[in-house]
Design a protein around this motif. Structure first.
Motif, PDB file in Angstrom:
ATOM      1  N   GLY A 650      26.190  47.294  18.761  1.00 47.17           N
ATOM      2  CA  GLY A 650      25.583  48.612  18.924  1.00 47.17           C
ATOM      3  C   GLY A 650      26.612  49.672  19.299  1.00 47.17           C
ATOM      4  N   PHE A 651      26.443  50.900  18.751  1.00 44.68           N
ATOM      5  CA  PHE A 651      27.336  52.032  19.052  1.00 44.68           C
ATOM      6  C   PHE A 651      26.506  53.186  19.562  1.00 44.68           C
ATOM      7  N   ASN A 652      26.779  53.577  20.806  1.00 44.60           N
ATOM      8  CA  ASN A 652      26.076  54.693  21.425  1.00 44.60           C
ATOM      9  C   ASN A 652      24.561  54.496  21.421  1.00 44.60           C
ATOM     10  N   VAL A 653      24.114  53.262  21.451  1.00 48.98           N
ATOM     11  CA  VAL A 653      22.680  52.952  21.519  1.00 48.98           C
ATOM     12  C   VAL A 653      22.466  51.917  22.614  1.00 48.98           C
ATOM     13  N   ARG A 671      26.403  43.124  21.710  1.00 49.74           N
ATOM     14  CA  ARG A 671      27.626  43.792  22.156  1.00 49.74           C
ATOM     15  C   ARG A 671      27.472  45.293  21.936  1.00 49.74           C
ATOM     16  N   LEU A 672      27.699  46.070  22.979  1.00 51.09           N
ATOM     17  CA  LEU A 672      27.529  47.516  22.923  1.00 51.09           C
ATOM     18  C   LEU A 672      28.882  48.193  23.142  1.00 51.09           C
ATOM     19  N   ASP A 678      37.213  49.649  19.450  1.00 52.28           N
ATOM     20  CA  ASP A 678      37.035  48.565  20.418  1.00 52.28           C
ATOM     21  C   ASP A 678      36.273  47.398  19.797  1.00 52.28           C
ATOM     22  N   CYS A 679      35.263  47.698  19.010  1.00 51.73           N
ATOM     23  CA  CYS A 679      34.468  46.647  18.356  1.00 51.73           C
ATOM     24  C   CYS A 679      35.325  45.867  17.367  1.00 51.73           C
ATOM     25  N   ILE A 680      36.059  46.600  16.529  1.00 49.95           N
ATOM     26  CA  ILE A 680      36.881  45.937  15.522  1.00 49.95           C
ATOM     27  C   ILE A 680      37.905  45.026  16.192  1.00 49.95           C
TER      28      ILE A 680
END
Length: 792
Positions: A650-653, A671-672, A678-680
Motif C-alpha cells: 500500500g502507498f499512502n493508504v 506492507r505500507l 522504499d517498496c522496490i
C-alpha cells in the motif's frame, strides 16, 4: 429318616415298568404318581407286599440249585492253581452247612485242599488261555474259624523291606540337603563375554546369510528404522554420518536415505503403500475417452454492484427474480439451468466475487466461463477490475456483456477501450475476448450472448463421465428449521442418485431428497446439473468438494479425520508468503511466483509500482501484480491475497479495520509505504535474502477530530474524541481522511481542558496539537502510534 425311593427306581429294582408301579399305586392311593415321585413308607409296603405275594414259591430248592450250577462252571485253571499251591498255602475250607457252622474246625493241608476242590468231571479238557504276565496268587481264608498259618516265612521278607525303606529315607535326606544349595547344583560353566566388535561381526554375518526385507513410508524416524533393521540406533546414526547426513534418534529421514542405509546393512527396503480411507471409498481414477461424453457449460455472472448481473439472469430465465430481492441486491447464491438452441446452460448467480473467491480458496474450480457484466453508461468500476482479476486467477474464459445499451448515454466503445487497459482485447479490435452489447430491460442481445456461451463451451470441449460415482462442489448451504441442513450442490462428474452416501467437507449423510431450482423432485442428477439435497448431518461450507462414497461407516471415519485435521490447522497455520520468509521459500524451491496486490491513493502510483515491481523478476521468481486499485486496503483485497498466496503493498493508504483483522487471522502480509523507492528496495532485498532488521508500528489508538480551533499564539488545535485504545503524549500522529493518508506528524501537545496530561483513555475528549501540519478538517481520523524495532 427314610431315603428317597422314587417310582422309576422301584420299577427298575423289581424288573417292572414305571407304568406298572404307577397303576398299582393308583389302586390304593388317591394322589397320582409320576416317575420321579418319591414314595413314602406305606406306599413302599404296598408295592413290596403286592409283588412278594405274586412271586411266592413253596421252597428254595430251585434257588440253591442255581448256586451249585454256578460253582460247577468255575474255570479249571483256578482249580489247578489251588491244588498246586496246597503245599505252601492253607486251602480255603468248604462253606459249612448251616447246622455245623458253629463248632467244627476246617481241616488243613492236603486233605483240605482236596476237600475244597470241586469234584472233577470226565469232560474233555479245553484249550487253556495264554498265561498273564503277572499271576496273582489267591489265598482263601475262612475267617469264621481258627487257622494255623505258617507266617514265619514272611519275617525275612519284612526285615528286608524295613532295611530298604530306612536306607531310602537317609538317601532322601541327603538329597534334600543338596537341593538347598541351588547355586552349586545349577551353576553353568561360565563363557567368555562377547566383545562389541565380535557381536557386530556376528550380526553382519547373519544379515548376509539371511537378508531381511522391510517396508518404509515416505519418511521414518531413525529409531524406528533401526528397530526394523534389527540394529542399534547408534549403528544407523554412524551410517548416516558416513553418508554426510547429521540426524538424531528422533529425527526423520526420507525413503531414499532409508533405502541406502538398508543396502549398507544388507537389507532390502521397499516402499510402504499406505491406503487411506479416501482411496478406499472415493474413486479418483482417470476417465478414458470412451467413457467421456459432452456436458453442459457452467457459467458464473460477475461484475460491479448495480450493473445488472441479476437482471441479465432474469432476462435469460424470463422470470422476475430481481423485484423480490431487497434493494435489488442478490440475497443468496443460486444455480439455474436454461435452454438455448436445444442445449442446457447452468448459471451460477453469486452476490459478488467474494463468494467466488471463497470457493476458489477452498480449491473448487466450479465454473467454465465467466460473464463479466459492465454497464455501458458507467464503465469499468473497482469491483469490475476485481472480478477481472479473479477470473484470470481462476484461469476461466471471459465473455464481456455490455449491459444497459438501451440508455441514450451508453458508450460501448469507451468500455472496450477501458478493457484493453486490463489486457482484455475485444475481438473487434483483433483480440480474443468476446464482447456482446445487451439490454436486460429490452432483451436485446440476450440470444446472441447465449450463442457465444455455447460457442466458447464448444471450443473448450467440455466432457464428463456420467457412469461413475458423483463428484462436485457445494454452491451454497443453509440450516432450515423444519428440514435440517440443506445444500445446493453442482454435480461436475458422475451421476448423483437418490439414496447415495455423500461426504462434503466435514459433513456426511445420505441423500434423502433431491430437487431442482423449480422445486421438482429428482431421482438422479448428471454432470453440470445443480440440485438441492437433504440428508447431511451438518451444514457444509460453500466451495466444499462432495463425493459419493461406497461405505457410510468409512465415510464417517473420514469426516472425523478431517475435523481433527481442521483443529490441528488452527495451531499450525499455513505459512503465507511474506517479505520476511520470501528468501527462505525461494531457497526451498516453494516460490516460483511472487503475487502482489497494489493499493495506492492515485491510479498513477498503481501503474508506476506495477511496472517497477514486475521488473524485479529473475530466473528464480516471477514477480506478478495480480490486482491494483485505488483506495484503502479492503477486506476483499485480503480475501484475494489469501486465495492467491499474495502480499499486499500500500502507498499512502491504510487498511480498513475489518481488513486489518482479517489479515491477522489469515496471516496475509500487508506492507505500507510512503515512498515507492522504499517498496522496490525492500522487495528486492527480500528476494536476495538481505532484508534489513525490521521495524513495526505499535498502534495506540484511533481519535476522531470533532472540532477545530485556530489560536494565533499556538496554531491549530483539534478537539478530539478517543474512539478506541488510548493516546499518549509524544505519540506519532497519522492524519487519515476518507481512507487516504494526508500527513504524518508528531504530537506537540496533549491536553484535557487546560491541563497537560500524559495520556487520554478511550471514550474521553482531549485537545491535540501537531508540530507541522495545520490543514485539519472535522471528521479526520488521527492514528496514534509509535515505531519500534524488533527481531524474529
Amino acid at each position: 429318616m427314610l431315603i428317597k425311593y422314587r417310582v422309576n427306581e422301584v420299577a427298575k429294582d423289581f424288573g417292572k415298568t414305571t407304568k406298572d408301579i404307577i397303576n398299582l399305586l393308583a389302586e390304593y392311593v388317591d394322589t397320582p404318581k409320576k416317575s420321579m415321585t418319591a414314595l413314602d413308607e406305606n406306599e413302599l409296603d404296598i408295592v413290596f407286599e403286592t409283588f412278594t405275594q405274586k412271586s411266592e414259591v413253596e421252597n428254595f430248592d430251585d434257588y440253591f440249585a442255581m448256586a451249585d450250577k454256578a460253582k460247577d462252571k468255575k474255570p479249571k485253571k483256578e482249580i489247578t492253581e489251588a491244588a498246586a499251591s496246597g503245599k505252601d498255602k492253607p486251602a480255603a475250607a468248604k462253606k459249612p452247612d448251616k447246622a455245623a457252622s458253629g463248632s467244627a474246625p476246617a481241616p488243613s493241608g492236603k486233605g483240605a485242599a482236596a476237600q475244597s476242590a470241586p469234584p472233577q468231571t470226565n469232560k474233555p479238557q479245553q484249550k487253556q488261555a495264554p498265561r498273564p504276565k503277572a499271576t496273582k496268587e489267591r489265598l482263601m481264608v475262612d475267617t469264621r474259624t481258627q487257622q494255623n498259618l505258617a507266617t514265619n516265612k514272611y519275617d525275612e521278607k519284612f526285615d528286608v523291606l524295613a532295611q530298604t525303606n530306612a536306607r531310602g529315607i537317609n538317601e532322601n535326606a541327603v538329597k534334600k540337603q543338596k537341593l538347598t544349595q541351588r547355586s552349586q547344583k545349577y551353576r553353568k560353566p561360565t563363557r567368555r563375554r562377547e566383545t562389541e566388535a565380535e557381536r557386530l561381526r556376528r550380526i553382519q554375518a547373519e544379515r548376509k546369510s539371511k537378508p531381511i526385507t522391510i517396508t518404509v513410508g515416505e519418511t521414518i524416524t531413525v529409531t524406528e528404522l533401526a528397530s526394523r533393521l534389527k540394529a542399534t540406533t547408534s549403528e544407523v546414526i554412524k551410517k548416516l554420518m558416513a553418508m554426510g547426513v547429521m540426524a538424531t534418534a528422533n529425527e526423520e529421514v526420507d525413503y531414499d536415505t532409508a533405502f541406502l542405509i538398508g543396502e549398507e546393512m544388507h537389507a532390502k527396503v521397499e516402499r510402504e503403500v499406505v491406503v487411506t480411507i479416501e482411496e478406499r471409498i472415493i474413486d479418483d481414477s482417470e476417465d478414458t475417452d470412451i467413457n467421456l461424453k459432452p456436458r453442459d457449460p457452467i457459467v458464473v455472472v460477475m461484475g460491479h454492484v448495480d450493473h445488472g448481473k441479476t437482471s441479465i439472469l432474469d432476462a435469460i430465465r424470463r422470470t422476475k427474480v430481481t423485484e423480490g430481492e431487497a434493494g435489488g441486491i442478490t440475497q443468496h447464491i443460486g444455480a439455474y439451468r436454461v435452454e438455448a438452441n436445444g442445449q442446457s446452460i447452468t448459471f451460477l448467480d453469486t452476490p459478488g466475487h467474494e463468494a467466488f473467491t471463497a470457493m476458489r480458496a477452498r480449491g473448487a474450480q466450479a465454473t467454465d466461463i465467466a460473464i463479466l457484466v459492465v454497464a455501458a453508461d458507467d464503465g469499468i468500476m473497482p469491483q469490475t477490475v476485481e472480478a477481472i482479476n479473479h477470473a484470470k486467477a481462476a484461469n476461466i474464459s471471459i465473455i464481456v456483456s455490455i449491459n444497459k445499451m438501451d440508455k441514450p448515454e451508453a458508450n460501448p466503445d469507451r468500455i472496450m477501450q477501458q478493457l484493453t487497459e486490463y489486457e482484455l482485447v475485444p475481438e473487434e479490435w483483433g483480440g480474443d475476448v468476446i464482447c456482446v452489447p445487451v439490454s436486460a430491460h429490452t432483451g436485446m442481445g440476450i440470444d446472441k450472448l447465449l450463442e457465444m456461451v455455447l460457442l466458447v463451451s464448444e471450443m473448450k470441449e467440455l466432457r464428463a463421465n456420467p457412469e461413475r460415482a458423483a463428484k462436485g462442489t457445494v454452491i451454497e448451504a443453509r440450516l432450515d428449521k423444519g428440514r435440517g441442513p440443506i445444500a445446493t450442490v453442482l454435480v461436475q462428474n458422475g451421476t448423483l442418485h437418490l439414496g447415495d452416501i455423500i461426504v462434503a467437507g466435514s459433513s456426511v449423510g445420505r441423500v434423502r431428497a433431491m430437487t431442482d431450482e423449480n422445486g421438482n423432485k429428482l431421482s438422479e442428477a448428471g454432470p453440470s446439473v445443480p440440485v438441492e439435497i437433504m440428508g447431511l448431518d451438518e451444514v457444509p461450507l460453500s466451495g466444499d468438494i462432495f463425493n459419493a462414497v461406497s461405505d457410510e461407516r468409512l465415510g464417517r471415519e473420514l469426516v472425523d479425520q478431517r475435523k481433527s485435521a481442521a483443529k490441528e490447522e488452527q495451531f499450525n497455520q499455513y505459512q503465507k508468503v511474506t517479505l520476511d520468509n520470501l528468501f527462505d521459500q525461494m531457497q526451498l524451491g516453494d516460490m516460483k511466483e511472487l503475487s502482489i496486490i497494489v493499493k495506492a491513493d492515485v491510479q498513477g502510483s498503481v501503474e508506476a509500482v506495477r511496472q517497477s515491481l514486475e521488473k524485479l523478476s529473475n530466473q528464480e521468481v516471477l514477480v506478478r501484480v495480480i490486482h491494483g486499485g485505488v483506495g484503502a486496503v479492503s477486506e476483499s483485497d485480503v480475501m484475494l491475497a489469501d486465495a492467491s498466496n499474495a502480499i499486499i503493498v500500500g502507498f499512502n493508504v491504510r487498511p480498513e479495520p475489518l481488513a486489518q483483522t482479517a489479515a491477522e487471522q489469515v496471516q496475509v502480509d500487508i506492507r505500507l509505504y510512503r515512498i515507492i523507492y522504499d517498496c522496490i528496495e525492500e522487495v528486492e532485498s527480500a528476494m536476495k535474502g538481505m532484508l534489513a532488521p525490521k521495524t513495526r508500528e505499535v498502534m495506540h489508538g484511533r481519535i476522531e477530530v470533532r472540532q477545530v480551533y485556530k489560536i494565533s499564539s499556538i496554531g491549530t488545535i483539534a478537539g478530539c474524541h478517543v474512539l478506541d485504545g488510548k493516546v499518549l503524549r509524544g505519540d506519532l500522529i497519522r492524519v487519515v481522511r476518507d481512507g487516504i493518508i494526508i500527513a504524518d506528524d508528531k504530537m506537540s501537545s496533549l491536553k484535557r481542558f487546560k491541563d497537560d496530561v500524559k495520556e487520554v483513555a478511550q471514550g474521553y475528549d482531549c485537545g491535540i496539537g501537531l508540530e507541522k501540519f495545520n490543514d485539519i478538517h472535522e471528521g479526520d481520523i488521527y492514528e496514534a502510534y509509535i515505531i519500534e524495532e524488533y527481531r524474529d
